[in-house]
Design a protein around this motif. Structure first.
Motif, PDB file in Angstrom:
ATOM      1  N   MET A  32     -18.052   6.633 -12.787  1.00  0.00           N
ATOM      2  CA  MET A  32     -16.883   5.852 -13.202  1.00  0.00           C
ATOM      3  C   MET A  32     -17.301   4.447 -13.634  1.00  0.00           C
ATOM      4  O   MET A  32     -16.835   3.945 -14.660  1.00  0.00           O
ATOM      5  N   VAL A  33     -18.185   3.834 -12.876  1.00  0.00           N
ATOM      6  CA  VAL A  33     -18.674   2.500 -13.228  1.00  0.00           C
ATOM      7  C   VAL A  33     -19.416   2.539 -14.567  1.00  0.00           C
ATOM      8  O   VAL A  33     -19.197   1.687 -15.438  1.00  0.00           O
ATOM      9  N   GLU A  34     -20.276   3.529 -14.732  1.00  0.00           N
ATOM     10  CA  GLU A  34     -21.043   3.654 -15.979  1.00  0.00           C
ATOM     11  C   GLU A  34     -20.136   3.795 -17.195  1.00  0.00           C
ATOM     12  O   GLU A  34     -20.467   3.304 -18.277  1.00  0.00           O
ATOM     13  N   LYS A  35     -19.002   4.439 -17.030  1.00  0.00           N
ATOM     14  CA  LYS A  35     -18.082   4.629 -18.147  1.00  0.00           C
ATOM     15  C   LYS A  35     -17.086   3.475 -18.292  1.00  0.00           C
ATOM     16  O   LYS A  35     -16.254   3.479 -19.185  1.00  0.00           O
ATOM     17  N   GLY A  36     -17.162   2.489 -17.394  1.00  0.00           N
ATOM     18  CA  GLY A  36     -16.312   1.308 -17.508  1.00  0.00           C
ATOM     19  C   GLY A  36     -14.950   1.426 -16.850  1.00  0.00           C
ATOM     20  O   GLY A  36     -14.069   0.606 -17.088  1.00  0.00           O
ATOM     21  N   TYR A  37     -14.769   2.441 -16.018  1.00  0.00           N
ATOM     22  CA  TYR A  37     -13.508   2.612 -15.305  1.00  0.00           C
ATOM     23  C   TYR A  37     -13.547   1.899 -13.968  1.00  0.00           C
ATOM     24  O   TYR A  37     -14.608   1.659 -13.401  1.00  0.00           O
ATOM     25  N   ASN A  38     -12.375   1.593 -13.429  1.00  0.00           N
ATOM     26  CA  ASN A  38     -12.275   1.074 -12.071  1.00  0.00           C
ATOM     27  C   ASN A  38     -12.295   2.285 -11.139  1.00  0.00           C
ATOM     28  O   ASN A  38     -11.309   3.033 -11.070  1.00  0.00           O
ATOM     29  N   PRO A  39     -13.412   2.500 -10.432  1.00  0.00           N
ATOM     30  CA  PRO A  39     -13.536   3.721  -9.630  1.00  0.00           C
ATOM     31  C   PRO A  39     -12.503   3.834  -8.518  1.00  0.00           C
ATOM     32  O   PRO A  39     -12.042   4.939  -8.220  1.00  0.00           O
ATOM     33  N   VAL A  40     -12.121   2.721  -7.924  1.00  0.00           N
ATOM     34  CA  VAL A  40     -11.138   2.782  -6.836  1.00  0.00           C
ATOM     35  C   VAL A  40      -9.805   3.287  -7.380  1.00  0.00           C
ATOM     36  O   VAL A  40      -9.213   4.226  -6.833  1.00  0.00           O
ATOM     37  N   ASN A  41      -9.333   2.678  -8.462  1.00  0.00           N
ATOM     38  CA  ASN A  41      -8.055   3.105  -9.039  1.00  0.00           C
ATOM     39  C   ASN A  41      -8.087   4.565  -9.469  1.00  0.00           C
ATOM     40  O   ASN A  41      -7.130   5.313  -9.231  1.00  0.00           O
ATOM     41  N   GLN A  42      -9.167   4.979 -10.094  1.00  0.00           N
ATOM     42  CA  GLN A  42      -9.256   6.344 -10.610  1.00  0.00           C
ATOM     43  C   GLN A  42      -9.343   7.369  -9.481  1.00  0.00           C
ATOM     44  O   GLN A  42      -8.695   8.413  -9.537  1.00  0.00           O
ATOM     45  N   ILE A  43     -10.127   7.079  -8.457  1.00  0.00           N
ATOM     46  CA  ILE A  43     -10.256   8.014  -7.333  1.00  0.00           C
ATOM     47  C   ILE A  43      -8.945   8.099  -6.566  1.00  0.00           C
ATOM     48  O   ILE A  43      -8.516   9.184  -6.172  1.00  0.00           O
ATOM     49  N   VAL A  44      -8.273   6.961  -6.381  1.00  0.00           N
ATOM     50  CA  VAL A  44      -6.964   6.981  -5.717  1.00  0.00           C
ATOM     51  C   VAL A  44      -5.980   7.804  -6.539  1.00  0.00           C
ATOM     52  O   VAL A  44      -5.225   8.617  -5.993  1.00  0.00           O
TER      53      VAL A  44
END
Length: 91
Positions: A32-44
């Motif tokens: 998620m970080v590598e693709k520029g996403y906020n991993p916390v928001n996306q996983i939640v």
């Protein structure tokens, strides 16, 4: 080849599910970080909805996270949070 029966062999088995869930979360987080996403928001978002499109397919992250039940993800994260805050040592 003769076995030495005078010594005890030690064999440690890690609980596969515990190890796997933590590793899967790590891989998903990094993807998620590598693709520029906020991993916390996306996983939640994924945990709350069950919709796998919250997770990138980069590095197989979507496929990996789909192998784990969402409640197991929550349990792993809560256990890590409790441990990191030393709550597990309070009585």
């Amino acid at each position: 080849m003769a076995q030495d029966l005078g010594h005890t062999q030690f064999f440690k088995v890690e609980t596969p599910q515990e190890t796997a869930v933590g590793k899967i979360l790590e891989v998903v987080y990094e993807a998620m970080v590598e693709k520029g996403y906020n991993p916390v928001n996306q996983i939640v978002g994924y945990i709350m909805s069950g919709d796998p499109t919250y997770i990138t397919s980069h590095n197989g992250a979507r496929s990996l996270i789909s192998k784990v039940e969402r409640d197991e993800l929550v349990e792993e994260m809560l256990t890590a949070y409790i441990h990191n805050n030393n709550w597990d040592q309070k009585k």
